[in-house]
Each structure stands twice: as structure tokens, then as C-alpha cells.
Design a protein around this motif. Sequence first.
Motif, PDB file in Angstrom:
ATOM      1  N   ALA A 168       7.036   6.598  -9.170  1.00 57.28           N
ATOM      2  CA  ALA A 168       7.770   5.477  -9.897  1.00 57.28           C
ATOM      3  C   ALA A 168       7.123   4.192  -9.543  1.00 57.28           C
ATOM      4  CB  ALA A 168       9.348   5.335  -9.297  1.00 57.28           C
ATOM      5  N   GLU A 169       6.782   4.111  -8.085  1.00 57.77           N
ATOM      6  CA  GLU A 169       5.899   2.876  -7.835  1.00 57.77           C
ATOM      7  C   GLU A 169       4.461   2.732  -8.584  1.00 57.77           C
ATOM      8  OE1 GLU A 169       7.217   2.043  -3.083  1.00 57.77           O
ATOM      9  OE2 GLU A 169       5.917   3.436  -3.464  1.00 57.77           O
ATOM     10  N   ILE A 170       3.892   3.940  -8.491  1.00 62.98           N
ATOM     11  CA  ILE A 170       2.546   4.177  -9.168  1.00 62.98           C
ATOM     12  C   ILE A 170       2.804   3.651 -10.640  1.00 62.98           C
ATOM     13  CG2 ILE A 170       0.854   5.612 -10.197  1.00 62.98           C
ATOM     14  CD1 ILE A 170       0.600   4.798  -7.179  1.00 62.98           C
ATOM     15  N   LYS A 171       3.795   4.055 -11.423  1.00 63.22           N
ATOM     16  CA  LYS A 171       4.028   3.797 -12.758  1.00 63.22           C
ATOM     17  C   LYS A 171       4.388   2.270 -12.902  1.00 63.22           C
ATOM     18  CE  LYS A 171       6.572   7.710 -14.899  1.00 63.22           C
ATOM     19  NZ  LYS A 171       7.893   8.123 -14.897  1.00 63.22           N
ATOM     20  N   MET A 172       5.035   1.825 -12.100  1.00 65.94           N
ATOM     21  CA  MET A 172       4.951   0.247 -11.934  1.00 65.94           C
ATOM     22  C   MET A 172       3.718  -0.484 -11.805  1.00 65.94           C
ATOM     23  SD  MET A 172       7.360  -2.109  -9.505  1.00 65.94           S
ATOM     24  CE  MET A 172       6.242  -1.967  -7.989  1.00 65.94           C
ATOM     25  N   TYR A 173       2.918  -0.034 -10.896  1.00 69.61           N
ATOM     26  CA  TYR A 173       1.704  -0.893 -10.580  1.00 69.61           C
ATOM     27  C   TYR A 173       0.820  -0.633 -11.864  1.00 69.61           C
ATOM     28  CZ  TYR A 173       2.961  -0.348  -5.716  1.00 69.61           C
ATOM     29  OH  TYR A 173       3.579  -0.613  -4.396  1.00 69.61           O
ATOM     30  N   ALA A 174       0.958   0.446 -12.552  1.00 68.86           N
ATOM     31  CA  ALA A 174       0.040   0.600 -13.762  1.00 68.86           C
ATOM     32  C   ALA A 174       0.554  -0.213 -14.735  1.00 68.86           C
ATOM     33  CB  ALA A 174       0.389   2.303 -14.432  1.00 68.86           C
ATOM     34  N   LYS A 175       1.910  -0.334 -14.969  1.00 68.23           N
ATOM     35  CA  LYS A 175       2.326  -1.297 -16.079  1.00 68.23           C
ATOM     36  C   LYS A 175       1.945  -2.722 -15.872  1.00 68.23           C
ATOM     37  CE  LYS A 175       6.275   0.852 -17.980  1.00 68.23           C
ATOM     38  NZ  LYS A 175       7.772   1.040 -17.927  1.00 68.23           N
ATOM     39  N   LEU A 176       1.895  -3.145 -14.254  1.00 66.42           N
ATOM     40  CA  LEU A 176       1.365  -4.510 -13.870  1.00 66.42           C
ATOM     41  C   LEU A 176      -0.056  -4.656 -14.130  1.00 66.42           C
ATOM     42  CD1 LEU A 176       3.601  -4.979 -10.928  1.00 66.42           C
ATOM     43  CD2 LEU A 176       4.224  -5.728 -12.901  1.00 66.42           C
ATOM     44  N   GLY A 177      -0.634  -3.751 -14.525  1.00 67.79           N
ATOM     45  CA  GLY A 177      -2.229  -3.900 -14.479  1.00 67.79           C
ATOM     46  C   GLY A 177      -3.142  -3.355 -13.428  1.00 67.79           C
ATOM     47  N   GLY A 178      -2.704  -2.526 -12.520  1.00 66.40           N
ATOM     48  CA  GLY A 178      -3.356  -2.011 -11.474  1.00 66.40           C
ATOM     49  C   GLY A 178      -4.220  -0.946 -12.030  1.00 66.40           C
ATOM     50  N   ASP A 179      -5.488  -0.707 -11.500  1.00 68.91           N
ATOM     51  CA  ASP A 179      -6.358   0.424 -11.681  1.00 68.91           C
ATOM     52  C   ASP A 179      -6.418   1.375 -10.400  1.00 68.91           C
ATOM     53  OD1 ASP A 179      -7.581  -0.476 -14.186  1.00 68.91           O
ATOM     54  OD2 ASP A 179      -8.049  -2.183 -12.934  1.00 68.91           O
ATOM     55  N   VAL A 180      -6.412   0.656  -9.308  1.00 68.39           N
ATOM     56  CA  VAL A 180      -6.498   1.758  -8.238  1.00 68.39           C
ATOM     57  C   VAL A 180      -5.509   1.042  -7.139  1.00 68.39           C
ATOM     58  CG1 VAL A 180      -8.943   2.419  -8.578  1.00 68.39           C
ATOM     59  CG2 VAL A 180      -8.549   0.109  -7.057  1.00 68.39           C
ATOM     60  N   VAL A 181      -5.199   1.971  -6.029  1.00 70.49           N
ATOM     61  CA  VAL A 181      -4.347   1.692  -5.206  1.00 70.49           C
ATOM     62  C   VAL A 181      -4.863   1.893  -3.806  1.00 70.49           C
ATOM     63  CG1 VAL A 181      -3.021   3.842  -5.443  1.00 70.49           C
ATOM     64  CG2 VAL A 181      -1.969   1.934  -4.383  1.00 70.49           C
ATOM     65  N   GLY A 182      -4.714   1.056  -2.800  1.00 68.07           N
ATOM     66  CA  GLY A 182      -5.220   1.444  -1.485  1.00 68.07           C
ATOM     67  C   GLY A 182      -4.117   0.830  -0.511  1.00 68.07           C
ATOM     68  N   MET A 183      -4.525   0.692   0.741  1.00 68.35           N
ATOM     69  CA  MET A 183      -3.768   0.022   1.882  1.00 68.35           C
ATOM     70  C   MET A 183      -4.224  -0.921   2.690  1.00 68.35           C
ATOM     71  SD  MET A 183      -2.095   3.527   3.184  1.00 68.35           S
ATOM     72  CE  MET A 183      -1.310   4.997   2.107  1.00 68.35           C
ATOM     73  N   THR A 184      -5.538  -1.136   2.443  1.00 65.84           N
ATOM     74  CA  THR A 184      -6.286  -2.169   3.456  1.00 65.84           C
ATOM     75  C   THR A 184      -7.096  -3.355   2.731  1.00 65.84           C
ATOM     76  OG1 THR A 184      -8.155  -0.761   3.129  1.00 65.84           O
ATOM     77  CG2 THR A 184      -6.750  -0.103   4.922  1.00 65.84           C
ATOM     78  N   ASN A 185      -6.974  -3.427   1.581  1.00 71.36           N
ATOM     79  CA  ASN A 185      -7.874  -4.675   1.155  1.00 71.36           C
ATOM     80  C   ASN A 185      -7.175  -6.091   1.217  1.00 71.36           C
ATOM     81  OD1 ASN A 185     -10.231  -5.631  -1.508  1.00 71.36           O
ATOM     82  ND2 ASN A 185     -10.919  -4.380   0.427  1.00 71.36           N
ATOM     83  N   VAL A 186      -6.078  -5.985   1.463  1.00 73.24           N
ATOM     84  CA  VAL A 186      -5.222  -7.333   1.564  1.00 73.24           C
ATOM     85  C   VAL A 186      -4.597  -7.418   3.120  1.00 73.24           C
ATOM     86  CG1 VAL A 186      -3.426  -9.087   0.897  1.00 73.24           C
ATOM     87  CG2 VAL A 186      -4.826  -7.374  -0.888  1.00 73.24           C
ATOM     88  N   PRO A 187      -4.763  -8.056   3.923  1.00 69.33           N
ATOM     89  CA  PRO A 187      -5.324  -9.568   3.830  1.00 69.33           C
ATOM     90  C   PRO A 187      -6.921  -9.615   3.972  1.00 69.33           C
ATOM     91  CG  PRO A 187      -4.446  -9.435   6.014  1.00 69.33           C
ATOM     92  CD  PRO A 187      -4.287  -8.148   5.282  1.00 69.33           C
ATOM     93  N   GLU A 188      -7.546  -8.498   4.309  1.00 72.00           N
ATOM     94  CA  GLU A 188      -9.044  -8.751   4.588  1.00 72.00           C
ATOM     95  C   GLU A 188      -9.874  -9.704   3.797  1.00 72.00           C
ATOM     96  OE1 GLU A 188     -10.767  -5.112   6.430  1.00 72.00           O
ATOM     97  OE2 GLU A 188     -11.855  -5.261   4.616  1.00 72.00           O
ATOM     98  N   VAL A 189      -9.547  -9.379   2.390  1.00 73.01           N
ATOM     99  CA  VAL A 189     -10.007 -10.317   1.406  1.00 73.01           C
ATOM    100  C   VAL A 189      -9.964 -11.419   1.489  1.00 73.01           C
ATOM    101  CG1 VAL A 189      -8.684  -9.520  -0.519  1.00 73.01           C
ATOM    102  CG2 VAL A 189     -10.819 -10.730  -1.106  1.00 73.01           C
TER     103      VAL A 189
END
Length: 243
Positions: A168-189
Amino acid sequence: MPDIAIIGGTGVYDPSILTDVHDDKVMTPFGEVIFKVGTYNGKAVAFIPRHGSHHSIPPHKINYRANIWAIKKIGVKKIFATTAVGSLNPDMKPGDFVLIDQFLDFTKSRISTFFEGEGGKVVHLDVSEPYCPHLRQVLKKSAEKLGIRAHMGGTYVCTEGPRFETPAEIKMYAKLGGDVVGMTNVPEVTLAHEAEMCYSTVSMVTNQAAGISKTPLTHAEVVATMEKNGANIKNLIMKAIDL
Ligand code: HPA
């Protein structure tokens, strides 16, 4: 002093691409950071395995502020980060690289700034362009020269982890415009942005995201794909350092 750093994500722990490698450490206001420094074609390069050299630090416990502070202190100006990601986008397949250019932040418990309001100073950072466009172009050129499939641009959804997502979370992220999902890029960027460093990320698709994949996700699957394509990710970054 290195002006380039590689922050290696899952599966990228090995600085053997560098020569004359030695350990270095820097004390920061957030704790000590131990990293490697070596040389590649005459250029000094620092290397930090984000999860520790034995993948012992989970995504929500990574000392992002210390890592960025440490490499800023030794003079690093350009960062090539790697991340393993699940794909929400049918065009982005396991084994593909994505040179991400935007993020959606779904982290929950991380301290995400150097600006804590000291001296009454409130800072609101502009993140219209969170990733360094120059390094993204360099990585694109590197991929073209090597004949490696890399998608130019993509939106990274950063989750808190360490669990994988629900379908369900993945469906939501896709609707919001996400392409890929991970756990570390924020807040590093954003920390790198605050520190005025040129930060880029090569995301490697290791799996289809939960619910898109027909089988339950495992960390072993992520690591296996990473290992299979480890040579490509190293070549991509080393070529980019050369360009
Ligand atoms: N979800 C979150 N993080 C990940 C995934 C995923 O599917 N694959 C690799 N890192």
C-alpha cells in the motif's frame, strides 16, 4: 587532501579500486568518523562505507551529520554516493542505474540539519536542485562511454526503514511521483547541500518494490543484485572521477 569522496551504500564496502589506501579519522561535533583515503589515477579520493565496513549500521542509525562534517573538514568538494533501491517505475529494472534528481522525504526520526538555530540564526535551505547537476552530467557521460544503462533523472523516495515497505505504501509513493525507493539518501543529500558540497547519487535498482515484486523482499536479494552489478557501479564512478 582529497577533494572527492565516495559514500558507498549497500554492497559497496570495498575501496580496492583505490591505491595507496590508508585509514584516516576525523573528530566532529557528532562523533568520530573513520574512513579510507586512497588514490585513483593521481587523484586523492576519500571512501566512507555508509553502513560501516561490515554493514552493521542500519539506515536510521547512520551518523549522517558526522560523515558529511568529516569529509567537508578534510576538503572534499564533490561526493559520489551510491544507493541500492527498489523500483516503482516499470522502466527502471533490476540492474539499471538511476541518476536521481529529486527526492520525497518520508523519514521520521532523523536529525536532518546542521542548522539548529544557534545564535538565533534560522536557515531555510533552497533545495530546488538537491543533487549536483554537473556531477549528474559527468555520470551520464561516464555511463555512455561504458555502455551502461543509466536513467537520467528520477525521484527517490526515502523511507525510515529498516523494514521494507508495504504494497500500500508503494502504491502511494508511485501515485506521488516516486520512481525508486530506498532508506538512506535523506538527510545525506541535504546535509551535503547545507555544507555547500556538490553531491550526486547513483542508485542501483536491486529489486522491484513490495507488491510489484511477486515474491517477498529480502536483504539477501538486494545484496545479490548489488554484487552481480558491483563492477559496473565501481566502473561508472571511477570513469566519472576521470572525466
Ligand atoms: N525498499 C527500500 N529500500 C531498498 C529497497 C526497497 O525495495 N531495495 C533496496 N533498498
